[in-house]
Write a protein that holds these residues in place. Structure first.
Motif, PDB file in Angstrom:
ATOM      1  N   TRP A   1       0.838  -1.210   0.000  1.00 12.42           N
ATOM      2  CA  TRP A   1       0.000   0.000   0.000  1.00 12.42           C
ATOM      3  C   TRP A   1       0.867   1.252   0.000  1.00 12.42           C
ATOM      4  CZ3 TRP A   1      -1.024   4.331   2.918  1.00 12.42           C
ATOM      5  CH2 TRP A   1      -2.218   4.995   2.658  1.00 12.42           C
ATOM      6  N   LEU A   2       1.903   1.261   0.829  1.00 10.86           N
ATOM      7  CA  LEU A   2       2.792   2.428   0.895  1.00 10.86           C
ATOM      8  C   LEU A   2       3.516   2.650  -0.435  1.00 10.86           C
ATOM      9  CD1 LEU A   2       4.400   1.955   4.439  1.00 10.86           C
ATOM     10  CD2 LEU A   2       2.671   3.639   3.784  1.00 10.86           C
TER      11      LEU A   2
ATOM     12  N   ALA B   1      10.169   8.784  -2.669  1.00  7.77           N
ATOM     13  CA  ALA B   1      10.017   7.927  -1.500  1.00  7.77           C
ATOM     14  C   ALA B   1      10.466   6.497  -1.799  1.00  7.77           C
ATOM     15  CB  ALA B   1       8.571   7.929  -1.027  1.00  7.77           C
ATOM     16  N   THR B   2      11.023   5.851  -0.786  1.00  4.96           N
ATOM     17  CA  THR B   2      11.392   4.442  -0.892  1.00  4.96           C
ATOM     18  C   THR B   2      10.727   3.682   0.249  1.00  4.96           C
ATOM     19  OG1 THR B   2      13.394   4.748   0.454  1.00  4.96           O
ATOM     20  CG2 THR B   2      13.622   4.969  -1.940  1.00  4.96           C
ATOM     21  N   VAL B   3      10.378   2.441  -0.029  1.00  7.59           N
ATOM     22  CA  VAL B   3       9.772   1.566   0.981  1.00  7.59           C
ATOM     23  C   VAL B   3      10.648   0.326   1.086  1.00  7.59           C
ATOM     24  CG1 VAL B   3       7.698   0.364   1.739  1.00  7.59           C
ATOM     25  CG2 VAL B   3       7.499   2.394   0.280  1.00  7.59           C
ATOM     26  N   GLU B   4      10.989  -0.037   2.316  1.00  8.66           N
ATOM     27  CA  GLU B   4      11.926  -1.150   2.494  1.00  8.66           C
ATOM     28  C   GLU B   4      11.573  -1.934   3.746  1.00  8.66           C
ATOM     29  OE1 GLU B   4      16.706  -1.856   3.438  1.00  8.66           O
ATOM     30  OE2 GLU B   4      15.934   0.153   3.035  1.00  8.66           O
ATOM     31  N   VAL B   5      11.701  -3.242   3.656  1.00 12.03           N
ATOM     32  CA  VAL B   5      11.592  -4.116   4.820  1.00 12.03           C
ATOM     33  C   VAL B   5      13.004  -4.410   5.301  1.00 12.03           C
ATOM     34  CG1 VAL B   5      10.756  -6.302   5.739  1.00 12.03           C
ATOM     35  CG2 VAL B   5       9.470  -5.131   3.938  1.00 12.03           C
TER      36      VAL B   5
ATOM     37  N   PRO C   1      10.668  -8.226  11.775  1.00 16.13           N
ATOM     38  CA  PRO C   1      11.048  -7.214  10.786  1.00 16.13           C
ATOM     39  C   PRO C   1      10.542  -5.815  11.105  1.00 16.13           C
ATOM     40  CG  PRO C   1       9.237  -8.539   9.958  1.00 16.13           C
ATOM     41  CD  PRO C   1       9.676  -9.173  11.251  1.00 16.13           C
ATOM     42  N   VAL C   2      11.144  -4.840  10.435  1.00 15.99           N
ATOM     43  CA  VAL C   2      10.760  -3.431  10.519  1.00 15.99           C
ATOM     44  C   VAL C   2      10.461  -2.951   9.110  1.00 15.99           C
ATOM     45  CG1 VAL C   2      11.693  -1.106  10.875  1.00 15.99           C
ATOM     46  CG2 VAL C   2      11.946  -2.840  12.659  1.00 15.99           C
ATOM     47  N   LEU C   3       9.398  -2.175   8.965  1.00 16.19           N
ATOM     48  CA  LEU C   3       9.023  -1.594   7.681  1.00 16.19           C
ATOM     49  C   LEU C   3       9.333  -0.101   7.698  1.00 16.19           C
ATOM     50  CD1 LEU C   3       7.642  -1.805   4.901  1.00 16.19           C
ATOM     51  CD2 LEU C   3       5.439  -1.509   6.063  1.00 16.19           C
ATOM     52  N   LEU C   4      10.055   0.367   6.683  1.00 18.49           N
ATOM     53  CA  LEU C   4      10.462   1.773   6.613  1.00 18.49           C
ATOM     54  C   LEU C   4       9.913   2.428   5.342  1.00 18.49           C
ATOM     55  CD1 LEU C   4      14.268   1.903   7.562  1.00 18.49           C
ATOM     56  CD2 LEU C   4      12.320   2.447   9.013  1.00 18.49           C
ATOM     57  N   LEU C   5       9.285   3.584   5.521  1.00 17.66           N
ATOM     58  CA  LEU C   5       8.959   4.477   4.415  1.00 17.66           C
ATOM     59  C   LEU C   5       9.838   5.707   4.578  1.00 17.66           C
ATOM     60  CD1 LEU C   5       7.180   5.570   2.054  1.00 17.66           C
ATOM     61  CD2 LEU C   5       5.632   6.467   3.815  1.00 17.66           C
TER      62      LEU C   5
ATOM     63  N   GLY D   1       0.568   3.687  10.342  1.00 15.94           N
ATOM     64  CA  GLY D   1       1.355   3.851   9.123  1.00 15.94           C
ATOM     65  C   GLY D   1       0.559   4.512   8.011  1.00 15.94           C
ATOM     66  N   TYR D   2      -0.710   4.151   7.928  1.00 18.23           N
ATOM     67  CA  TYR D   2      -1.588   4.787   6.943  1.00 18.23           C
ATOM     68  C   TYR D   2      -1.721   6.282   7.230  1.00 18.23           C
ATOM     69  CZ  TYR D   2      -3.075   0.004   5.820  1.00 18.23           C
ATOM     70  OH  TYR D   2      -3.108  -1.322   5.447  1.00 18.23           O
ATOM     71  N   ALA D   3      -1.970   6.622   8.495  1.00 14.35           N
ATOM     72  CA  ALA D   3      -2.153   8.029   8.868  1.00 14.35           C
ATOM     73  C   ALA D   3      -0.905   8.847   8.567  1.00 14.35           C
ATOM     74  CB  ALA D   3      -2.520   8.135  10.346  1.00 14.35           C
TER      75      ALA D   3
END
Length: 472
Positions: free
Chosen positions: A55-56, A64-68, A76-80, A137-139
């Motif tokens: 979704w991100l 923007a980059t999205v990475e696990v 795990p950690v999710l980064l935007l 995360g959505y907000a």
């Protein structure tokens, strides 16, 4: 920044994109590692991360980059990672925090509701993890998009979503160490894992209690004995435990007797508690389903707020060695175990408090009974720094333009270990700990629900914070 555009973007995205995806996240039984020891094989945490990651990745956020991010053996950690708007590259990093792991489902959900069944009813999204803390995360992402759509500005922003918060965030220190250079100078922390006493205004959590836990076993026999033959000769393991607990807690008042567990409450937090009670009278006691004629521990609401935010408490949260009443025979049991949970004042040294508890439990034990300790852990609390002038100003604007009522601060009786860790790591940063949780949102218990309008308003407020922070 044009506020009407912010409101429009937030409303449209929540309705069209956030709510459907967040409902899908509710369906994933992503239990925190403390409640699913086989989480790596079950794959539910990974499924939650992938659900939100995809979704991100579809957001309209330039650069923007999205990475696990994964460390061996750790959840795990999710980064935007979103670059600053042009000209605001020197404003530091805004770290926006939330988590994707969940508490266990527990039984007792109302008819038509269930932990993994998203239901929208009367402006509420029901389901485990909806309010705590799947929406965060959505907000955060929607707030960033709203800033850009409205012609606003923001510093570099990193949305960090962990998967171990409900287990006490044991893996987060390792991730922060790994990501330290990448995060750079964090100048603002926004945590969306909190809430307040109503759904009418913006609530800021200004302090969090620390915690200490220990399992204590008292053993008096090598094997259980007939109670008629042994009682009066052999001491009861339960009575020995009662005596030990009396050294720690005043059974009449609930006050903890150990100096290491107590602090002097700051004057500004006392005044804050008074303002909270004036704003939401009855909320401190009214949030809980007291049974029949049960009363709160005091009739003074200010004292209830301070008890819950700045004073230590002891809760017995588990026991073993005690059979169910229907299965109990006339037996003097050989041992009793209690799980003790201490909530500590925000500025107390949790390690010192735990050490003091352990010393009291193991020194001069009545009758020379054997005491065994296990399961010990502790985490410090957190007390927010005073808000900078820019933050004070934007909070007033948020109150006027988004909520229509003044914001309030309140100490939270629970713990978010991550905040103490960040407070120590980034002592010069400003902190905004807020969220859409209310007094009856049912986090951790049956019928958890998210107040959708409050979540939208909080999202608007975060957009305003981002813009004000960039302009300083």
């Amino acid at each position: 920044m044009e506020q009407r555009t912010v409101a429009s973007t937030v409303s449209n995205l929540w309705e069209r994109e956030v709510l459907p995806s967040l409902s899908g996240l509710v369906e994933i039984p992503a239990l925190s590692p403390a409640f699913d020891s086989d989480w790596q094989r079950s794959g539910q945490l990974d499924a939650a991360v992938e659900h939100v990651r995809s979704w991100l990745a579809d957001r309209s956020l330039p650069g923007a980059t999205v990475e696990v991010v994964r460390l061996p053996g750790r959840s795990p950690v999710l980064l935007l990672d979103v670059p600053a708007t042009p000209g605001r590259e020197d404003a530091g990093t805004v770290l926006l925090y939330g988590h994707l792991d969940k508490q266990p489902p527990v039984g007792g959900w109302s008819e038509g509701l269930g932990p993994w069944t998203p239901v929208v009813r009367d402006g509420r999204l029901y389901g485990r993890g909806s309010a705590d803390d799947g929406y965060s995360g959505y907000a955060a992402a929607v707030a960033l998009q709203a800033v850009r759509d409205a012609g606003g500005e923001h510093a570099r922003a990193v949305v960090l979503l962990e998967t171990g918060e409900e287990s006490g965030s044991p893996d987060l220190p390792a991730y922060l160490e790994r990501l330290a250079d990448r995060l750079g100078r964090v100048s603002l922390v926004v945590c969306l894992d909190s809430g307040g006493n109503d759904y009418e205004r913006l609530w800021l959590t200004t302090s969090l209690r620390g915690l200490a836990q220990v399992h204590v076993t008292v053993r008096v026999l090598d094997s259980a004995q007939h109670s008629g033959l042994a009682s009066g000769v052999v001491p009861s393991s339960f009575r020995v435990l009662r005596a030990l607990l009396d050294r720690i807690e005043d059974a009449e008042t609930g006050e903890l007797k150990l100096a290491e567990c107590n602090v002097e409450i700051p004057a500004n937090r006392v005044e804050e508690a008074k303002a909270t009670v004036e704003t939401a009278p009855g909320a401190a006691a009214g949030a809980f389903p007291l049974h029949d004629e049960t009363r709160p521990v005091t009739g003074d609401e200010v004292e209830l707020v301070l008890n819950n935010s700045w004073r230590p408490t002891l809760s017995v949260i588990g026991a073993s060695g005690l059979p169910e009443p229907a299965d109990a025979g006339n037996v003097l049991r050989h041992a009793t175990t209690l799980a003790l949970s201490f909530r500590l004042p925000p500025t107390a040294d949790s390690a010192a408090a735990l050490a003091a508890v352990e010393k009291v439990l193991t020194t001069d034990v009545p009758y020379g009974a054997t005491v065994e300790l296990g399961g010990a852990e502790c985490a410090d609390g957190w007390n927010a720094p005073e808000p900078a002038p820019w933050l004070e100003a934007v909070l007033r604007r948020c109150s006027d333009e988004v909520f229509g009522k003044p914001w309030r601060g309140i100490g939270l009786g629970g713990s978010i270990p991550f905040m103490a860790l960040l407070g120590e790591k980034y002592p010069d940063a400003q902190f905004v700990v807020t969220g859409a949780l209310g007094p009856d949102s049912n986090a951790h218990v049956p019928d958890e629900w998210l107040h959708l309008d409050q979540a939208r308003r909080v999202t608007e407020a975060v957009a305003m914070l981002l813009d004000a922070h960039a302009k300083g």
